[in-house]
Design an enzyme around this catalytic site. Sequence first.
Site, short mmCIF file in Angstrom:
data_model
loop_
_atom_site.label_atom_id
_atom_site.label_comp_id
_atom_site.label_asym_id
_atom_site.label_seq_id
_atom_site.Cartn_x
_atom_site.Cartn_y
_atom_site.Cartn_z
N LYS A 1 3.97 8.97 -5.34
CA LYS A 1 4.71 8.12 -4.40
C LYS A 1 5.79 7.36 -5.17
CE LYS A 1 4.34 3.96 -2.89
NZ LYS A 1 5.79 3.68 -2.87
N GLU B 1 0.23 0.76 -16.10
CA GLU B 1 1.35 0.30 -16.95
C GLU B 1 1.98 -0.86 -16.19
OE1 GLU B 1 2.28 1.22 -19.88
OE2 GLU B 1 1.22 3.12 -20.18
N CYS C 1 10.21 -3.36 -18.31
CA CYS C 1 8.89 -3.91 -18.63
C CYS C 1 8.78 -4.36 -20.08
CB CYS C 1 7.82 -2.86 -18.32
SG CYS C 1 8.11 -1.31 -19.19
N GLU D 1 7.16 -13.19 -15.83
CA GLU D 1 8.07 -12.04 -15.94
C GLU D 1 9.16 -12.20 -14.88
OE1 GLU D 1 6.89 -8.12 -14.49
OE2 GLU D 1 7.62 -7.26 -16.36
P1 NAD Z 1 5.60 -3.14 -7.62
O1 NAD Z 1 4.27 -3.41 -8.20
O2 NAD Z 1 6.12 -4.01 -6.56
O3 NAD Z 1 5.68 -1.65 -7.04
C1 NAD Z 1 5.39 -0.52 -7.82
C2 NAD Z 1 4.96 0.61 -6.91
O4 NAD Z 1 3.73 0.24 -6.29
C3 NAD Z 1 5.93 0.94 -5.78
O5 NAD Z 1 5.97 2.33 -5.59
C4 NAD Z 1 5.29 0.25 -4.58
O6 NAD Z 1 5.61 0.85 -3.35
C5 NAD Z 1 3.82 0.43 -4.90
N1 NAD Z 1 2.92 -0.53 -4.25
C6 NAD Z 1 3.19 -1.81 -3.86
N2 NAD Z 1 2.09 -2.36 -3.31
C7 NAD Z 1 1.11 -1.42 -3.35
C8 NAD Z 1 -0.24 -1.39 -2.95
N3 NAD Z 1 -0.84 -2.43 -2.36
N4 NAD Z 1 -0.97 -0.26 -3.16
C9 NAD Z 1 -0.40 0.80 -3.77
N5 NAD Z 1 0.89 0.85 -4.16
C10 NAD Z 1 1.64 -0.26 -3.97
O7 NAD Z 1 6.59 -3.08 -8.88
P2 NAD Z 1 8.17 -2.89 -8.87
O8 NAD Z 1 8.78 -4.18 -8.42
O9 NAD Z 1 8.50 -1.62 -8.18
O10 NAD Z 1 8.45 -2.66 -10.43
C11 NAD Z 1 8.62 -3.69 -11.33
C12 NAD Z 1 7.34 -3.92 -12.11
O11 NAD Z 1 6.94 -2.73 -12.78
C13 NAD Z 1 7.51 -4.96 -13.21
O12 NAD Z 1 6.42 -5.82 -13.24
C14 NAD Z 1 7.55 -4.12 -14.48
O13 NAD Z 1 7.19 -4.81 -15.65
C15 NAD Z 1 6.62 -3.01 -14.14
N6 NAD Z 1 6.87 -1.84 -14.99
C16 NAD Z 1 6.00 -1.56 -16.00
C17 NAD Z 1 6.24 -0.48 -16.85
C18 NAD Z 1 5.29 -0.14 -17.97
O14 NAD Z 1 5.37 0.97 -18.49
N7 NAD Z 1 4.41 -1.03 -18.37
C19 NAD Z 1 7.36 0.33 -16.65
C20 NAD Z 1 8.23 0.02 -15.61
C21 NAD Z 1 7.96 -1.08 -14.78
#
Ligand code: NAD
Length: 501
Positions: free
Chosen positions: A197, A272, A306, A403
Amino acid sequence: MTMTQPFDGHALSPETTAFLARDMRLLIDGERVEGCAFHETRDPATGLVIARFHIGGKAQIDSAVAAARRAFEGPWSRMAAAERTAILQRLARIMEANATLLTELDIIDNGMPRFIAGLTTANCVEMVDYYAGAILRIEGTTTTPPRHVSAEADALTYTLREPVGVVGQIVPWNVPLSTAILKLAPALAAGCTVVIKPSEETPLSLLALADMFSEAGFPAGVVNIVNGFGADAGQTLAEHPDVDKISFTGSTATGRRIVTAALGNLKKVSLELGGKSPVIVMPDADLALAVPGVAMATFFLQGQNCMAGTRIFAHEAIHDALMEGLTQFAAGMTMGHGLNPATMQGPLISEAHCAKVMGHIEAAKAAGARLVTGGEKLARAGNFVQPTIFTDCAPDMAIMREEIFGPVMAVQKVSTTDIDELARLANDTPYGLSGSVWTRDMAFAHRLVKRVRSGQVSINCHGAVGTNIPFGGYGQSGWGREFGQEGLDAYLETKAVTARL
Ligand code: NAD
């Protein structure tokens, strides 16, 4: 008043233009199918809608999981290793031939500057090749048979590495193609089948990839792509009783929900998550290296990264010189549309996220942090926030703890060179994803690095990720590792076999 031009007047390649005119369907069981509703994606540099795409809900996730199960029990997990390798290698070549399309889609969907998008596309191709090769390195061991068996007869004990099964993958918007490929490539190499997804903010590059899977020869159902909202499609996937593993990249808050959702069938979970990584600049740091290095530790990808190093511990002996250098560097960062090759700093992903970042900036001012440079949203279309630096930050300020995921650097002046004290400052966070130390004293650097509780710490550089280098978080930055051999291990189970001969 001038009207906002699509893509700020920059031209797209014919292949990207043609792609945007298509009906953006889901990929389920090898077919491009309709979803249950539509959603729009916008160019964050202009705010204009660039595509409307199908999204899925529970019904689409259910049929994608069923297709993935059939493909897992059918051709994919039984396919000869050499054949799986060849299919992944073909995918790499097709991606390479479509690099312009994939790069431009991430630029217009996410807002990333071209120099970053080009790099991540090339890295994605390398990643697929790497895991195609790694299929031949999926190895078990032989070991001593159990005493009660070998006491009675000759015996042989060995281990097999087997695919985990049907995997759900949920990815964020900040590096759309890359966060997806570094889950897809090892999962497919391991012999798993996948329902992925994408983020509802950035579906395009993965939808372009959908065609490439069929062209490369993946059997139907091996990869299924279901766009949708987190609380609906994402939650359904994470809870699904017929999914064996969920691999998630995103915020720490959502990571917690994923863990709860996975409890029903105790599926395996990899996470992650977010970070608030420390950057420690010592009095003997080479400022010619440290100024651009520290600036890009925070401002790379507009801070929507991240690994971003956003907590800077600057020794008082070099603090002022560092601030001067960073201010000049920030002033020289060309802001604009990612399609402009000169752009170093693009827009933030959305209006809502931009408002959140501006809220952090106002809160930092109110808390008494000193604004050194930036701090403004640009008065133009799109979600542009200036590279922003605060100093005189205190450890308990929100700007030092949360963050922000924007181009906002928080600097704390320190007077110590004591390794334990510096490590205590660096480790004063629930996160542990990345970090860096800037000094000419390598013995000091290696001693300090050992004390920093983080999955990745670099010396005189920051965010040194690579296809073969394991990456992941300590603490609340995640569970498990991606990249390298550990990235493949995350999709393999170990089976121990003992034969009485
Ligand atoms: P997010 O957690 O809002 O969303 C990530 C994904 O999860 C999206 O596809 C979203 O639709 C889905 N999602 C949201 N709620 C959900 C639920 N209840 N159940 C299942 N899926 C759900 O994150 P974002 O705003 O898209 O991305 C930014 C975040 O990602 C930051 O915190 C960043 O640090 C982190 N990130 C981490 C890494 C890593 O490798 N550690 C890499 C990239 C981004």
